[in-house]
Design a protein around this motif. Sequence first.
Motif, PDB file in Angstrom:
ATOM      1  N   TYR A  67     110.446  24.948 -13.209  1.00  0.00           N
ATOM      2  CA  TYR A  67     110.194  26.381 -12.959  1.00  0.00           C
ATOM      3  C   TYR A  67     108.902  26.535 -12.154  1.00  0.00           C
TER       4      TYR A  67
ATOM      5  N   ASP B 226     102.675  34.590 -23.907  1.00  0.00           N
ATOM      6  CA  ASP B 226     104.105  34.359 -23.643  1.00  0.00           C
ATOM      7  C   ASP B 226     104.753  33.944 -24.957  1.00  0.00           C
TER       8      ASP B 226
ATOM      9  N   ASN C 244     107.048  31.581 -25.218  1.00  0.00           N
ATOM     10  CA  ASN C 244     107.297  30.131 -25.221  1.00  0.00           C
ATOM     11  C   ASN C 244     106.019  29.354 -24.924  1.00  0.00           C
TER      12      ASN C 244
HETATM   13  C1  LIG Z   1     111.243  34.853 -15.591  1.00  0.00           C
HETATM   14  S1  LIG Z   1     109.959  34.305 -16.633  1.00  0.00           S
HETATM   15  C2  LIG Z   1     108.546  35.141 -15.921  1.00  0.00           C
HETATM   16  C3  LIG Z   1     107.285  34.369 -16.193  1.00  0.00           C
HETATM   17  C4  LIG Z   1     106.062  34.788 -15.353  1.00  0.00           C
HETATM   18  N1  LIG Z   1     105.655  36.133 -15.648  1.00  0.00           N
HETATM   19  C5  LIG Z   1     106.309  34.589 -13.879  1.00  0.00           C
HETATM   20  O1  LIG Z   1     106.226  35.558 -13.122  1.00  0.00           O
HETATM   21  O2  LIG Z   1     106.593  33.449 -13.468  1.00  0.00           O
HETATM   22  C6  LIG Z   1     110.215  35.177 -18.113  1.00  0.00           C
HETATM   23  C7  LIG Z   1     109.225  34.829 -19.200  1.00  0.00           C
HETATM   24  O3  LIG Z   1     109.445  35.711 -20.303  1.00  0.00           O
HETATM   25  C8  LIG Z   1     109.104  34.997 -21.469  1.00  0.00           C
HETATM   26  N2  LIG Z   1     109.667  35.753 -22.597  1.00  0.00           N
HETATM   27  C9  LIG Z   1     110.969  35.886 -22.940  1.00  0.00           C
HETATM   28  N3  LIG Z   1     111.069  36.690 -24.009  1.00  0.00           N
HETATM   29  C10 LIG Z   1     109.817  37.088 -24.337  1.00  0.00           C
HETATM   30  C11 LIG Z   1     109.260  37.905 -25.356  1.00  0.00           C
HETATM   31  N4  LIG Z   1     110.023  38.509 -26.264  1.00  0.00           N
HETATM   32  N5  LIG Z   1     107.924  38.058 -25.406  1.00  0.00           N
HETATM   33  C12 LIG Z   1     107.123  37.434 -24.504  1.00  0.00           C
HETATM   34  N6  LIG Z   1     107.582  36.642 -23.529  1.00  0.00           N
HETATM   35  C13 LIG Z   1     108.914  36.467 -23.437  1.00  0.00           C
HETATM   36  C14 LIG Z   1     109.686  33.624 -21.222  1.00  0.00           C
HETATM   37  O4  LIG Z   1     109.124  32.660 -22.063  1.00  0.00           O
HETATM   38  C15 LIG Z   1     109.339  33.426 -19.752  1.00  0.00           C
HETATM   39  O5  LIG Z   1     108.104  32.773 -19.608  1.00  0.00           O
END
Ligand SMILES: C[S@@+](CC[C@H](N)C(=O)[O-])C[C@H]1O[C@@H](n2cnc3c(N)ncnc32)[C@H](O)[C@@H]1O
Length: 270
Positions: A16, A72, A74
């Motif tokens: 990623y 986050d 994860n």
């Molecule tokens: C598409 S990624 C975006 C990550 C980052 N903001 C970027 O722009 O690269 C989505 C992120 O949402 C996080 N995520 C999913 N569900 C979540 C939740 N309930 N609370 C916080 N983070 C969450 C995932 O772990 C992941 O890192």
Amino acid sequence: MDATDKLFSGSIPEIYDRLFVPLIFQPYANDLAERIAKVDPANVLETAAGTGVLTRAMVSRLPARTRIVATDLNQPMLDHAMAKQSHPGRVTWRQADALALPFGNQEFDVVACQFGAMFFPDKVKGFSEARRVLKPGGHFFFNVWDRIGNNEFADVVTASLATLFPQDPPMFMARTPHGYHDVAKIRGELAAAGFTGISPETVNHKSKAASPRDVAIAYCQGTPLRNEIETRDASLLEKATEVAADALARRFGNGPIDGLIRAHVITATN
Ligand SMILES: C[S@@+](CC[C@H](N)C(=O)[O-])C[C@H]1O[C@@H](n2cnc3c(N)ncnc32)[C@H](O)[C@@H]1O
């Protein structure tokens, strides 16, 4: 949303960060950080920070006196973010669910969330949590992808995988990252959480990659789409990547390629 849609773990965070972030996330991180810098916040909370692309963009644009807390769901994503930070001590990192934030009421001037809201199982709850930790007059900045048809690489990859798994096509991309694009609905859910002054803006960029294979690896192996492919047949991950790369090459060519990406960037005021 399927249970594995929010699992960014195993090999996913490294791929990623290496391939997917430069492909589609960097320009929107720069955009969001510019918007945030204009309100000159003293305290910023970032939710769903992933591997930290927006965090880094904020560190380079906000003054050193701005406190940045990045969270986050994860921890493996945050581990990558922490390993890449250029100014140790500038950011406080913490694992947290955006729907149950471990912070008090009215602690932050800004809450920022880049491409995370689509993963919230309950959007109003996620927005309400953002609002709870914002000071009165504080701002919530976030972005979501537009429909998959307006995001060319995601669309081609998803269509190609349906040819490999015709009985049960992996629909992660359409269902989750591109599943929350109705601006009227987003406005309604922000209003239900108590936000006012809601301003959406649609922003296009070009997604650029060195080759169709890099794009195929990013989508098939560096996102939870990988979980969906492996659930069907783990031995087909490489084959799925090849099928996607071939489809991308047929549509965009064999050398460096580019495709349209489109997102809605939203600001809401507490
Ligand atoms: C598409 S990624 C975006 C990550 C980052 N903001 C970027 O722009 O690269 C989505 C992120 O949402 C996080 N995520 C999913 N569900 C979540 C939740 N309930 N609370 C916080 N983070 C969450 C995932 O772990 C992941 O890192």
